[in-house]
Design a protein around this motif. Sequence first.
Motif, mmCIF file in Angstrom:
data_model
loop_
_atom_site.group_PDB
_atom_site.id
_atom_site.type_symbol
_atom_site.label_atom_id
_atom_site.label_comp_id
_atom_site.label_asym_id
_atom_site.label_seq_id
_atom_site.Cartn_x
_atom_site.Cartn_y
_atom_site.Cartn_z
ATOM 1 N N GLN A 181 0.280 -0.999 -0.230
ATOM 2 C CA GLN A 181 0.292 0.197 -0.492
ATOM 3 C C GLN A 181 1.095 0.977 0.064
ATOM 4 O OE1 GLN A 181 -2.719 0.822 -0.859
ATOM 5 N NE2 GLN A 181 -3.225 2.368 0.851
ATOM 6 N N ASN A 182 0.879 1.810 -1.236
ATOM 7 C CA ASN A 182 1.578 3.505 -1.131
ATOM 8 C C ASN A 182 2.630 3.454 -1.756
ATOM 9 O OD1 ASN A 182 1.254 6.388 -1.652
ATOM 10 N ND2 ASN A 182 1.614 6.144 0.757
ATOM 11 N N VAL A 183 3.399 1.859 -2.256
ATOM 12 C CA VAL A 183 4.700 1.870 -2.577
ATOM 13 C C VAL A 183 4.880 3.003 -3.581
ATOM 14 C CG1 VAL A 183 6.085 0.172 -3.763
ATOM 15 C CG2 VAL A 183 5.256 -0.419 -1.181
ATOM 16 N N SER A 184 5.438 3.633 -3.758
ATOM 17 C CA SER A 184 6.356 4.732 -4.192
ATOM 18 C C SER A 184 5.106 5.799 -4.705
ATOM 19 C CB SER A 184 6.628 3.679 -5.908
ATOM 20 O OG SER A 184 8.153 2.811 -5.949
ATOM 21 N N GLY A 185 3.977 5.831 -3.706
ATOM 22 C CA GLY A 185 2.999 7.092 -3.475
ATOM 23 C C GLY A 185 2.105 6.193 -5.819
ATOM 24 N N THR A 186 2.315 5.250 -5.845
ATOM 25 C CA THR A 186 1.875 5.074 -7.023
ATOM 26 C C THR A 186 1.050 2.954 -7.109
ATOM 27 O OG1 THR A 186 3.501 3.662 -7.977
ATOM 28 C CG2 THR A 186 3.395 6.100 -8.471
ATOM 29 N N TRP A 187 1.324 2.567 -5.455
ATOM 30 C CA TRP A 187 0.378 1.105 -5.794
ATOM 31 C C TRP A 187 -0.393 1.093 -4.443
ATOM 32 C CZ3 TRP A 187 1.336 -2.748 -9.210
ATOM 33 C CH2 TRP A 187 2.503 -2.511 -10.059
#
Length: 233
Positions: A181-187
């Motif tokens: 959740q929220n990995v790299s702000g893109t997933w």
Amino acid sequence: MMAVGVAITAAFAVTGCAPKGYDGGDYGDSAVPAGAQAEATAGATADPSATSDPAAQADPNATEGPGDPNAAPELSDDEATNSLTGTKVARMGKVVVNDEGFVLYRFDKDGNNPAKSNCAGDCEEIWPAALTNDGKPTLKGVDSKLVGTVTRSDGSKQLTLKGWPLYTYIGDKKPGSWKGQNVSGTWFVIQPDGAKNLTCLPKVSKPVAPPASDSAGDGGSSDDSGTGSDYSY
């Protein structure tokens, strides 16, 4: 003033829902829920203009063509995603899981109208695509009208939900986890209706590194921490 109050309330709300190990004091850039999204497109259909060649049929020396050179090989049951289930997990709420119980994600850099996957190479090593042979997984708690497929660059078919290609995350070591959740702000965790689940929004984090290649033991580099450094996906 009211907007500021809402933002502060939200910031306090997410601190109680982040997975163990996340820094509750910094949640990075909050994501904005996706806007109106198009219905998922069905899998590839036959080209109405394509016809068989009568001459070839009449030629006794004619042989069957090699077929679609881009077609991917048949997947085994272990490789294919055979079910999509809408369910709930602790602190995150509504999610979709595969037949092994692993949470599924969507990627902001993909497209949903039309469906398009932009995760390949090392990205796909970290975020395995939910692949399918026939685009007809067993569904529970997920509307069949929202489920479709997209053909990837290697010819394989990937399941989509409301147009968004679906993935798992190798950083999730057990069913029900949602460390992507929220990995790299893109997933983001995907809900049964295809929307991002923003119930809990930990700080933006880096993805884990791709699995070590065979060359890693022969002097190749590896990341002992298990967390990627230059991986932007």
